[in-house]
Design a protein around this motif. Structure first.
Motif, PDB file in Angstrom:
ATOM      1  N   GLY A 114      35.242   3.000  -5.416  1.00 56.50           N
ATOM      2  CA  GLY A 114      34.327   2.170  -6.189  1.00 56.50           C
ATOM      3  C   GLY A 114      34.722   0.702  -6.149  1.00 56.50           C
ATOM      4  N   PHE A 115      33.775  -0.143  -6.515  1.00 55.82           N
ATOM      5  CA  PHE A 115      34.019  -1.580  -6.529  1.00 55.82           C
ATOM      6  C   PHE A 115      35.037  -1.933  -7.598  1.00 55.82           C
ATOM      7  CE2 PHE A 115      29.732  -1.469  -4.662  1.00 55.82           C
ATOM      8  CZ  PHE A 115      29.940  -2.284  -3.562  1.00 55.82           C
ATOM      9  N   MET A 116      36.036  -2.701  -7.207  1.00 54.51           N
ATOM     10  CA  MET A 116      37.003  -3.214  -8.157  1.00 54.51           C
ATOM     11  C   MET A 116      37.539  -4.528  -7.625  1.00 54.51           C
ATOM     12  SD  MET A 116      40.346  -1.486  -9.848  1.00 54.51           S
ATOM     13  CE  MET A 116      41.783  -2.481  -9.529  1.00 54.51           C
ATOM     14  N   LEU A 117      37.617  -5.508  -8.486  1.00 52.67           N
ATOM     15  CA  LEU A 117      38.157  -6.801  -8.097  1.00 52.67           C
ATOM     16  C   LEU A 117      39.679  -6.697  -8.066  1.00 52.67           C
ATOM     17  CD1 LEU A 117      35.891  -8.991 -10.402  1.00 52.67           C
ATOM     18  CD2 LEU A 117      35.723  -8.792  -7.919  1.00 52.67           C
ATOM     19  N   ASP A 118      40.254  -6.736  -6.862  1.00 56.15           N
ATOM     20  CA  ASP A 118      41.711  -6.679  -6.753  1.00 56.15           C
ATOM     21  C   ASP A 118      42.277  -8.087  -6.949  1.00 56.15           C
ATOM     22  OD1 ASP A 118      41.330  -8.056  -4.342  1.00 56.15           O
ATOM     23  OD2 ASP A 118      41.671  -6.298  -3.105  1.00 56.15           O
ATOM     24  N   ASP A 119      43.594  -8.223  -6.889  1.00 52.85           N
ATOM     25  CA  ASP A 119      44.239  -9.508  -7.147  1.00 52.85           C
ATOM     26  C   ASP A 119      43.751 -10.602  -6.201  1.00 52.85           C
ATOM     27  OD1 ASP A 119      45.641  -8.440  -9.258  1.00 52.85           O
ATOM     28  OD2 ASP A 119      47.465  -8.068  -8.090  1.00 52.85           O
ATOM     29  N   ALA A 120      43.534 -10.258  -4.937  1.00 55.20           N
ATOM     30  CA  ALA A 120      43.051 -11.260  -3.972  1.00 55.20           C
ATOM     31  C   ALA A 120      41.648 -11.737  -4.333  1.00 55.20           C
ATOM     32  CB  ALA A 120      43.074 -10.684  -2.558  1.00 55.20           C
ATOM     33  N   MET A 121      40.787 -10.806  -4.744  1.00 53.60           N
ATOM     34  CA  MET A 121      39.432 -11.190  -5.142  1.00 53.60           C
ATOM     35  C   MET A 121      39.469 -12.031  -6.418  1.00 53.60           C
ATOM     36  SD  MET A 121      36.942 -10.131  -3.144  1.00 53.60           S
ATOM     37  CE  MET A 121      35.490  -9.822  -4.136  1.00 53.60           C
ATOM     38  N   LEU A 122      40.290 -11.625  -7.377  1.00 53.54           N
ATOM     39  CA  LEU A 122      40.390 -12.392  -8.622  1.00 53.54           C
ATOM     40  C   LEU A 122      40.894 -13.808  -8.348  1.00 53.54           C
ATOM     41  CD1 LEU A 122      41.785  -9.608 -10.955  1.00 53.54           C
ATOM     42  CD2 LEU A 122      39.524 -10.674 -11.066  1.00 53.54           C
ATOM     43  N   ALA A 123      41.832 -13.950  -7.425  1.00 51.94           N
ATOM     44  CA  ALA A 123      42.339 -15.280  -7.071  1.00 51.94           C
ATOM     45  C   ALA A 123      41.230 -16.139  -6.473  1.00 51.94           C
ATOM     46  CB  ALA A 123      43.504 -15.160  -6.101  1.00 51.94           C
ATOM     47  N   ARG A 124      40.349 -15.528  -5.705  1.00 49.19           N
ATOM     48  CA  ARG A 124      39.237 -16.270  -5.098  1.00 49.19           C
ATOM     49  C   ARG A 124      38.330 -16.875  -6.174  1.00 49.19           C
ATOM     50  NH1 ARG A 124      37.156 -13.333  -0.466  1.00 49.19           N
ATOM     51  NH2 ARG A 124      38.499 -14.765   0.562  1.00 49.19           N
ATOM     52  N   PHE A 125      38.187 -16.187  -7.288  1.00 49.80           N
ATOM     53  CA  PHE A 125      37.306 -16.667  -8.352  1.00 49.80           C
ATOM     54  C   PHE A 125      38.023 -17.545  -9.369  1.00 49.80           C
ATOM     55  CE2 PHE A 125      35.346 -12.562  -7.055  1.00 49.80           C
ATOM     56  CZ  PHE A 125      34.299 -13.141  -6.360  1.00 49.80           C
ATOM     57  N   ASP A 126      39.334 -17.670  -9.224  1.00 48.57           N
ATOM     58  CA  ASP A 126      40.124 -18.461 -10.168  1.00 48.57           C
ATOM     59  C   ASP A 126      40.411 -19.837  -9.570  1.00 48.57           C
ATOM     60  OD1 ASP A 126      41.380 -18.760 -12.644  1.00 48.57           O
ATOM     61  OD2 ASP A 126      43.340 -18.251 -11.800  1.00 48.57           O
ATOM     62  N   ARG A 127      39.350 -20.492  -9.147  1.00 54.21           N
ATOM     63  CA  ARG A 127      39.464 -21.825  -8.547  1.00 54.21           C
ATOM     64  C   ARG A 127      38.574 -22.784  -9.333  1.00 54.21           C
ATOM     65  NH1 ARG A 127      38.219 -20.009  -2.371  1.00 54.21           N
ATOM     66  NH2 ARG A 127      36.274 -19.491  -3.390  1.00 54.21           N
ATOM     67  N   PRO A 128      38.903 -24.060  -9.306  1.00 55.85           N
ATOM     68  CA  PRO A 128      38.129 -25.029 -10.088  1.00 55.85           C
ATOM     69  C   PRO A 128      36.796 -25.425  -9.440  1.00 55.85           C
ATOM     70  CG  PRO A 128      39.884 -26.149  -8.945  1.00 55.85           C
ATOM     71  CD  PRO A 128      40.070 -24.672  -8.675  1.00 55.85           C
ATOM     72  N   PHE A 129      36.337 -24.621  -8.519  1.00 56.32           N
ATOM     73  CA  PHE A 129      35.042 -24.876  -7.890  1.00 56.32           C
ATOM     74  C   PHE A 129      34.364 -23.547  -7.631  1.00 56.32           C
ATOM     75  CE2 PHE A 129      38.133 -24.534  -4.492  1.00 56.32           C
ATOM     76  CZ  PHE A 129      37.533 -23.654  -3.609  1.00 56.32           C
ATOM     77  N   GLY A 130      33.066 -23.594  -7.539  1.00 62.21           N
ATOM     78  CA  GLY A 130      32.279 -22.410  -7.205  1.00 62.21           C
ATOM     79  C   GLY A 130      31.480 -22.682  -5.959  1.00 62.21           C
ATOM     80  N   ILE A 131      31.225 -21.628  -5.190  1.00 62.95           N
ATOM     81  CA  ILE A 131      30.413 -21.725  -3.996  1.00 62.95           C
ATOM     82  C   ILE A 131      29.035 -21.153  -4.340  1.00 62.95           C
ATOM     83  CG2 ILE A 131      30.120 -20.961  -1.606  1.00 62.95           C
ATOM     84  CD1 ILE A 131      32.549 -22.813  -2.029  1.00 62.95           C
ATOM     85  N   PHE A 132      28.009 -21.959  -4.140  1.00 57.47           N
ATOM     86  CA  PHE A 132      26.645 -21.550  -4.438  1.00 57.47           C
ATOM     87  C   PHE A 132      25.800 -21.772  -3.195  1.00 57.47           C
ATOM     88  CE2 PHE A 132      28.694 -22.629  -8.371  1.00 57.47           C
ATOM     89  CZ  PHE A 132      28.357 -21.555  -9.180  1.00 57.47           C
ATOM     90  N   LEU A 133      25.087 -20.734  -2.806  1.00 56.42           N
ATOM     91  CA  LEU A 133      24.318 -20.742  -1.568  1.00 56.42           C
ATOM     92  C   LEU A 133      22.839 -20.946  -1.849  1.00 56.42           C
ATOM     93  CD1 LEU A 133      26.044 -17.622   0.004  1.00 56.42           C
ATOM     94  CD2 LEU A 133      26.650 -20.033   0.329  1.00 56.42           C
ATOM     95  N   GLU A 134      22.170 -21.585  -0.894  1.00 56.86           N
ATOM     96  CA  GLU A 134      20.726 -21.771  -0.982  1.00 56.86           C
ATOM     97  C   GLU A 134      20.078 -20.546  -0.359  1.00 56.86           C
ATOM     98  OE1 GLU A 134      19.914 -25.450   1.016  1.00 56.86           O
ATOM     99  OE2 GLU A 134      21.296 -26.550  -0.273  1.00 56.86           O
ATOM    100  N   PRO A 135      19.477 -19.687  -1.181  1.00 58.31           N
ATOM    101  CA  PRO A 135      18.880 -18.451  -0.640  1.00 58.31           C
ATOM    102  C   PRO A 135      17.716 -18.755   0.299  1.00 58.31           C
ATOM    103  CG  PRO A 135      18.985 -18.386  -3.030  1.00 58.31           C
ATOM    104  CD  PRO A 135      19.328 -19.778  -2.615  1.00 58.31           C
ATOM    105  N   ALA A 136      17.623 -17.930   1.337  1.00 54.86           N
ATOM    106  CA  ALA A 136      16.491 -18.039   2.266  1.00 54.86           C
ATOM    107  C   ALA A 136      15.246 -17.452   1.631  1.00 54.86           C
ATOM    108  CB  ALA A 136      16.819 -17.344   3.576  1.00 54.86           C
ATOM    109  N   SER A 137      15.433 -16.541   0.667  1.00 53.66           N
ATOM    110  CA  SER A 137      14.284 -15.928  -0.015  1.00 53.66           C
ATOM    111  C   SER A 137      14.621 -15.687  -1.470  1.00 53.66           C
ATOM    112  CB  SER A 137      13.917 -14.610   0.632  1.00 53.66           C
ATOM    113  OG  SER A 137      14.963 -13.677   0.516  1.00 53.66           O
TER     114      SER A 137
END
Length: 137
Positions: A114-137
């Protein structure tokens, strides 16, 4: 989560109601290509809301999309995005992520894949910036 029908329309209308109530100009939702059906449905609701109210800007954020193999083909080519400073919101983001115990612990232990945020994933989200994408649809 629904992808169509009355429940989908109701959820999408609720999203619009909240956006209008707070005078939102931007609607953030999970990325269409995230490999999780709830995230895909959420993206579809946001896209439908923006079609209903085109004054809203729709930006998408990947959660599990970072885990896609490099050779994964994404329709429309490489997404365009924005890196936004979220340093002031980082403490609230940390609290929100910790509140999702089903995503950060083995609270649900009957699905070892099942989906679980591991330490590497949590580190990716623990940054002072967010990545936001422009959806094609």
């Amino acid at each position: 989560m629904p992808f169509s029908g009355a429940a989908f329309d109701s959820a999408m209308c609720s999203i619009l109601d909240v956006a209008r109530a707070v005078s939102a100009g931007t609607l953030l939702a999970t990325w269409r290509h995230d490999p999780h059906c709830d995230h895909q449905a959420t993206h579809a609701m946001a896209a439908a809301a923006v079609r209903r109210d085109p004054r809203l800007l729709h930006l998408a954020y990947p959660v599990w999309g970072h885990t896609l193999p490099a050779q994964t083909s994404v329709p429309g080519g490489a997404p365009r995005g924005r890196r936004l400073d979220i340093a002031a919101q980082l403490p609230a983001k940390r609290r929100a992520i910790r509140a999702h115990r089903s995503q950060t612990t083995r609270l649900i232990d009957d699905d070892p894949d099942g989906f679980m945020l591991d330490d590497a994933m949590l580190a990716r989200f623990d940054r002072p910036f967010g990545i936001f994408l422009e959806p094609a649809s």
